[in-house]
Design a protein around this motif. Structure first.
Motif, PDB file in Angstrom:
ATOM      1  N   THR A 268       0.871  -1.157   0.090  1.00 61.88           N
ATOM      2  CA  THR A 268       0.087  -0.057   0.052  1.00 61.88           C
ATOM      3  C   THR A 268       0.867   1.155  -0.032  1.00 61.88           C
ATOM      4  O   THR A 268       0.355   2.338  -0.671  1.00 61.88           O
ATOM      5  N   HIS A 269       1.868   1.346   0.907  1.00 58.35           N
ATOM      6  CA  HIS A 269       2.816   2.281   1.030  1.00 58.35           C
ATOM      7  C   HIS A 269       4.258   2.126   0.756  1.00 58.35           C
ATOM      8  O   HIS A 269       4.602   0.976   1.502  1.00 58.35           O
ATOM      9  N   HIS A 270       5.043   2.971   0.549  1.00 60.79           N
ATOM     10  CA  HIS A 270       6.436   2.641   0.405  1.00 60.79           C
ATOM     11  C   HIS A 270       7.128   3.944   1.358  1.00 60.79           C
ATOM     12  O   HIS A 270       7.879   4.774   0.509  1.00 60.79           O
ATOM     13  N   CYS A 271       7.042   4.200   2.470  1.00 61.83           N
ATOM     14  CA  CYS A 271       7.251   5.517   3.183  1.00 61.83           C
ATOM     15  C   CYS A 271       8.949   5.630   3.363  1.00 61.83           C
ATOM     16  O   CYS A 271       9.569   4.639   3.598  1.00 61.83           O
ATOM     17  N   GLN A 272       9.484   6.606   3.467  1.00 60.77           N
ATOM     18  CA  GLN A 272      10.790   6.887   3.391  1.00 60.77           C
ATOM     19  C   GLN A 272      11.424   7.881   4.132  1.00 60.77           C
ATOM     20  O   GLN A 272      10.900   8.857   4.502  1.00 60.77           O
ATOM     21  N   ALA A 273      12.686   7.891   4.600  1.00 62.86           N
ATOM     22  CA  ALA A 273      13.596   8.843   4.812  1.00 62.86           C
ATOM     23  C   ALA A 273      15.163   8.654   4.862  1.00 62.86           C
ATOM     24  O   ALA A 273      15.270   7.440   4.849  1.00 62.86           O
ATOM     25  N   PHE A 274      15.819   9.741   4.735  1.00 63.69           N
ATOM     26  CA  PHE A 274      17.274   9.367   4.538  1.00 63.69           C
ATOM     27  C   PHE A 274      18.053  10.660   5.044  1.00 63.69           C
ATOM     28  O   PHE A 274      17.575  11.669   5.044  1.00 63.69           O
ATOM     29  N   ILE A 275      19.145  10.419   5.492  1.00 64.91           N
ATOM     30  CA  ILE A 275      20.031  11.562   5.927  1.00 64.91           C
ATOM     31  C   ILE A 275      21.520  11.328   5.359  1.00 64.91           C
ATOM     32  O   ILE A 275      21.960  10.399   5.312  1.00 64.91           O
ATOM     33  N   LEU A 276      22.106  12.253   4.675  1.00 65.15           N
ATOM     34  CA  LEU A 276      23.482  12.237   4.217  1.00 65.15           C
ATOM     35  C   LEU A 276      24.260  13.447   4.667  1.00 65.15           C
ATOM     36  O   LEU A 276      23.819  14.496   5.180  1.00 65.15           O
ATOM     37  N   ASN A 277      25.566  13.199   4.613  1.00 70.67           N
ATOM     38  CA  ASN A 277      26.699  14.060   4.861  1.00 70.67           C
ATOM     39  C   ASN A 277      27.288  13.898   6.307  1.00 70.67           C
ATOM     40  O   ASN A 277      26.319  13.739   7.297  1.00 70.67           O
ATOM     41  N   GLU A 278      28.354  14.375   6.763  1.00 73.98           N
ATOM     42  CA  GLU A 278      28.703  14.094   7.893  1.00 73.98           C
ATOM     43  C   GLU A 278      27.946  14.909   9.120  1.00 73.98           C
ATOM     44  O   GLU A 278      27.773  14.756  10.462  1.00 73.98           O
ATOM     45  N   ASP A 279      27.515  16.207   8.351  1.00 74.24           N
ATOM     46  CA  ASP A 279      26.986  17.123   9.469  1.00 74.24           C
ATOM     47  C   ASP A 279      25.489  16.842   9.081  1.00 74.24           C
ATOM     48  O   ASP A 279      24.603  17.811   9.766  1.00 74.24           O
ATOM     49  N   SER A 280      24.995  15.833   8.500  1.00 70.16           N
ATOM     50  CA  SER A 280      23.505  15.546   8.351  1.00 70.16           C
ATOM     51  C   SER A 280      22.985  16.662   7.601  1.00 70.16           C
ATOM     52  O   SER A 280      21.516  17.092   7.993  1.00 70.16           O
ATOM     53  N   SER A 281      23.478  17.290   6.671  1.00 74.65           N
ATOM     54  CA  SER A 281      22.862  18.306   6.064  1.00 74.65           C
ATOM     55  C   SER A 281      21.921  18.184   5.052  1.00 74.65           C
ATOM     56  O   SER A 281      21.047  19.037   4.585  1.00 74.65           O
ATOM     57  N   ILE A 282      22.045  17.030   4.639  1.00 70.02           N
ATOM     58  CA  ILE A 282      20.790  16.600   3.699  1.00 70.02           C
ATOM     59  C   ILE A 282      19.932  15.669   4.344  1.00 70.02           C
ATOM     60  O   ILE A 282      20.308  14.572   4.689  1.00 70.02           O
ATOM     61  N   GLN A 283      18.622  15.963   4.297  1.00 71.50           N
ATOM     62  CA  GLN A 283      17.658  15.119   5.083  1.00 71.50           C
ATOM     63  C   GLN A 283      16.421  14.953   3.965  1.00 71.50           C
ATOM     64  O   GLN A 283      16.034  16.202   3.806  1.00 71.50           O
ATOM     65  N   ARG A 284      15.824  14.018   3.872  1.00 70.27           N
ATOM     66  CA  ARG A 284      14.410  14.070   2.988  1.00 70.27           C
ATOM     67  C   ARG A 284      13.889  12.773   3.618  1.00 70.27           C
ATOM     68  O   ARG A 284      14.202  12.016   4.440  1.00 70.27           O
ATOM     69  N   MET A 285      12.443  13.020   3.371  1.00 67.62           N
ATOM     70  CA  MET A 285      11.485  12.095   3.705  1.00 67.62           C
ATOM     71  C   MET A 285      10.066  12.090   2.859  1.00 67.62           C
ATOM     72  O   MET A 285       9.795  13.142   2.484  1.00 67.62           O
ATOM     73  N   SER A 286       9.226  10.956   3.024  1.00 64.94           N
ATOM     74  CA  SER A 286       8.101  10.965   2.165  1.00 64.94           C
ATOM     75  C   SER A 286       6.976  10.071   2.980  1.00 64.94           C
ATOM     76  O   SER A 286       7.578   8.929   3.563  1.00 64.94           O
ATOM     77  N   ASP A 287       6.024  10.457   2.889  1.00 62.33           N
ATOM     78  CA  ASP A 287       4.625   9.888   3.549  1.00 62.33           C
ATOM     79  C   ASP A 287       4.186   8.742   2.541  1.00 62.33           C
ATOM     80  O   ASP A 287       3.540   8.005   2.963  1.00 62.33           O
TER      81      ASP A 287
END
Length: 217
Positions: free
Chosen positions: A50-69
């Motif tokens: 039904t759903h494929h929900c996501q989150a990720f974090i990149l870079n040593e300072d965690s400066s890239i963060q994305r998510m999706s419901d």
């Protein structure tokens, strides 16, 4: 010095809540392109979900963060998943939670708890690593010293990572140590083997080491 924390290898864990299946994938990644590739693979495998929900974090300072419901009510899936990763101070990591709807609606609060719990429980089974700047040491000992050295590794509270072992006419151990531990470990081994060792400092490198309860900052 620890540069960042992440996980050693991919892991999958499943929980069931009111007949809905929540399957969480935690995967170490280095780039957003890698995230997209891994997500596409998971979507293909679970194309009936039904759903494929996501989150990720990149870079040593965690400066890239994305998510999706991914179709769940806004803020009930991607945000709590991302918060678990942030709360555990992790980066270079992605989380995908696949949901197979079981017929019972959970409500906003129930969804937040479900997605948060699914990621948290999966993390409990993961092997955490610290990417750290360490000194790489080449320690050369005799064959009759190996048992004592292994016992020393088991007993010491100092985090020492054995990167490689070579067996020739002697035994060469490639070790990684936090910079502050170099002198005391060297002294302990000199005392243990009455000076009968060869110790060479190769240089500083970034190394992935297992996270321990005595991890330096």
């Amino acid at each position: 010095m620890v540069n960042y924390y992440s996980i050693k290898e991919p892991i999958i864990h499943e929980i069931d809540i009111k007949k809905s299946r929540f399957i969480t994938y935690l995967i170490p990644i280095q780039t957003e392109e890698e995230f997209n590739e891994q997500l596409a693979t998971i979507r293909k495998k679970h194309y009936k979900a039904t759903h494929h929900c996501q989150a990720f974090i990149l870079n040593e300072d965690s400066s890239i963060q994305r998510m999706s419901d991914d179709g769940e009510p806004s803020g009930t899936a991607g945000v709590p998943m991302l918060e678990v990763l942030k709360r555990n101070n992790l980066t270079y990591i992605m989380a995908v939670t696949v949901r197979y709807f079981g017929g019972t609606k959970l409500g906003a609060g129930g969804l937040i708890r479900a997605y948060s719990t699914s990621v948290s429980e999966t993390l409990n089974h993961a092997k955490l690593i610290a990417n750290a700047t360490q000194m790489v040491i080449e320690l050369t000992i005799e064959y009759n010293q190996v048992d004592n050295f292994n016992y020393y590794l088991e007993q010491t509270s100092t985090p020492i990572t054995v990167l490689d072992t070579q067996y020739t006419d002697k035994v060469s151990q490639t070790l990684a140590l936090y910079l502050g531990d170099i002198e005391p470990v060297h002294k302990e081994l000199i005392d243990l083997f009455s000076g009968q060792i060869e110790w060479t400092e190769i240089g500083e490198q970034t190394v992935d080491v297992p996270v321990t309860s005595t991890q330096p900052d």
